[in-house]
Design an enzyme around this catalytic site. Structure first.
Site, PDB file in Angstrom:
ATOM      1  N   HIS A 152      -5.659 -14.502   7.851  1.00 38.99           N
ATOM      2  CA  HIS A 152      -4.818 -13.338   8.123  1.00 38.99           C
ATOM      3  C   HIS A 152      -5.580 -12.163   8.722  1.00 38.99           C
ATOM      4  CE1 HIS A 152      -1.709 -15.545   6.099  1.00 38.99           C
ATOM      5  NE2 HIS A 152      -2.449 -15.644   5.019  1.00 38.99           N
ATOM      6  N   PRO A 172       0.846  -1.206   0.000  1.00 40.59           N
ATOM      7  CA  PRO A 172       0.000   0.000   0.000  1.00 40.59           C
ATOM      8  C   PRO A 172       0.875   1.247   0.000  1.00 40.59           C
ATOM      9  CG  PRO A 172      -0.645  -1.524   1.752  1.00 40.59           C
ATOM     10  CD  PRO A 172       0.654  -2.018   1.187  1.00 40.59           C
ATOM     11  N   GLU A 173       0.643   2.134  -0.953  1.00 40.09           N
ATOM     12  CA  GLU A 173       1.378   3.398  -0.980  1.00 40.09           C
ATOM     13  C   GLU A 173       0.468   4.511  -0.465  1.00 40.09           C
ATOM     14  OE1 GLU A 173       4.430   4.324  -3.501  1.00 40.09           O
ATOM     15  OE2 GLU A 173       4.487   2.438  -4.590  1.00 40.09           O
ATOM     16  N   ARG A 201       1.478 -10.751   5.598  1.00 40.06           N
ATOM     17  CA  ARG A 201       2.928 -10.868   5.806  1.00 40.06           C
ATOM     18  C   ARG A 201       3.386 -10.302   7.147  1.00 40.06           C
ATOM     19  NH1 ARG A 201       5.951  -9.197   0.398  1.00 40.06           N
ATOM     20  NH2 ARG A 201       7.711  -9.974   1.614  1.00 40.06           N
TER      21      ARG A 201
END
Ligand code: ZN
Length: 278
Positions: free
Chosen positions: A91, A2-3, A110
């Protein structure tokens, strides 16, 4: 990853669902992220009311009267709003239920993200205090870059991606902004004129704004049955297009490594020395 535009889109997406809502339930299924979630966080958060959701760089700040939840989405994290209790998938690590029955869910496959709490001024938090200027503010100018770049021979692309200089411009948006400004990504930062840096700043702002705007158009999907956020697909001119023709001149786009990040650029449209010919 994500930016900044995705994080800003997330901020705008979750804000109307949780603003002025009180936390009534907290479920933490995993504490091990980039930093450990405080062990007593569930207890701390109960009864706190969210008074605002702010963004600083790629951090989201869920502000309460007593303190601030600091969230980072890391490499693969996302936040979503659930309208009713939904069994967690593998997750889905943290659920916060609010007084309006909506649930904020933090998902991070992650686990490079962060979910922290501070009772101090969040901007003085060790993760935030050294961050550079926000790219979408008046403080980010060609002159600012010019002065910051003095004695800096680093490639302009690495410079633009340096969070201590300007925050939240990642690989995708740096690559696109350099193309839009006609600047070769390997140009030493201190060799660029204010004029060219002005162009680069304008291009960066424009590209980020467009991405946020496009993200906004998918906000209606922010809440859905899967609880997946409505991230947008970008219309990228150079990033990920190595070997394909340049949209401006049809030259095959080149790939190079700068600071161990793959960088795509057009040899003809992006120069180290001269402004782009029109
Ligand atoms: Zn070109």
């Amino acid at each position: 990853m994500p930016e900044l535009p995705e994080v800003e889109t997330t901020r705008r997406g979750i804000l109307p669902h949780i603003e002025k809502q009180t936390i009534v339930k907290v479920i933490i299924r995993e504490y091990r992220f980039r930093w450990l979630v405080p062990s007593h966080l569930a207890k701390i958060l109960l009864g706190r009311k969210i008074i605002n959701v702010e963004r600083r760089a790629k951090y989201l700040l869920l502000v309460t009267h007593e303190g601030t939840i600091i969230i980072h989405l890391g490499m693969s994290g996302s936040l979503s709003i659930l309208l009713e209790p939904t069994p967690p998938k593998k997750h889905d690590h943290i659920d916060i239920t609010f007084s309006n029955n909506k649930i904020l869910r933090f998902t991070d496959p992650r686990r490079f993200g962060a979910f922290l709490w501070t009772e101090e001024n969040p901007h003085q938090h060790e993760l935030l205090q050294h961050l550079g200027v926000e790219p979408l503010t008046k403080n980010f100018t060609g002159r600012y870059l010019y002065l910051s770049a003095k004695n800096r021979k680093a490639p302009i692309k690495s410079f633009l991606m340096d969070n201590k200089i300007v925050t939240g411009i990642g690989n995708i948006y740096a690559t696109e902004a350099l193309f839009a400004a006609g600047i070769h990504p390997a140009t030493p930062a201190n060799s660029l004129t204010i004029e060219r840096l002005d162009k680069l700043v304008k291009a960066s702002k424009e590209i980020l704004r467009q991405a946020i705007k496009r993200g906004g158009t998918t906000l209606k999907d922010f809440v859905n049955s899967d609880g997946k956020p409505g991230y947008f697909s970008n219309q990228l001119k150079v990033y990920g297009r190595a070997g394909q023709p340049c949209v401006a001149c049809q030259t095959s786009l080149h790939l190079m490594q700068i600071g161990q990040r793959s960088t795509v650029y057009c040899k003809k449209c992006q120069s180290k020395l001269h402004p782009r010919k029109r």
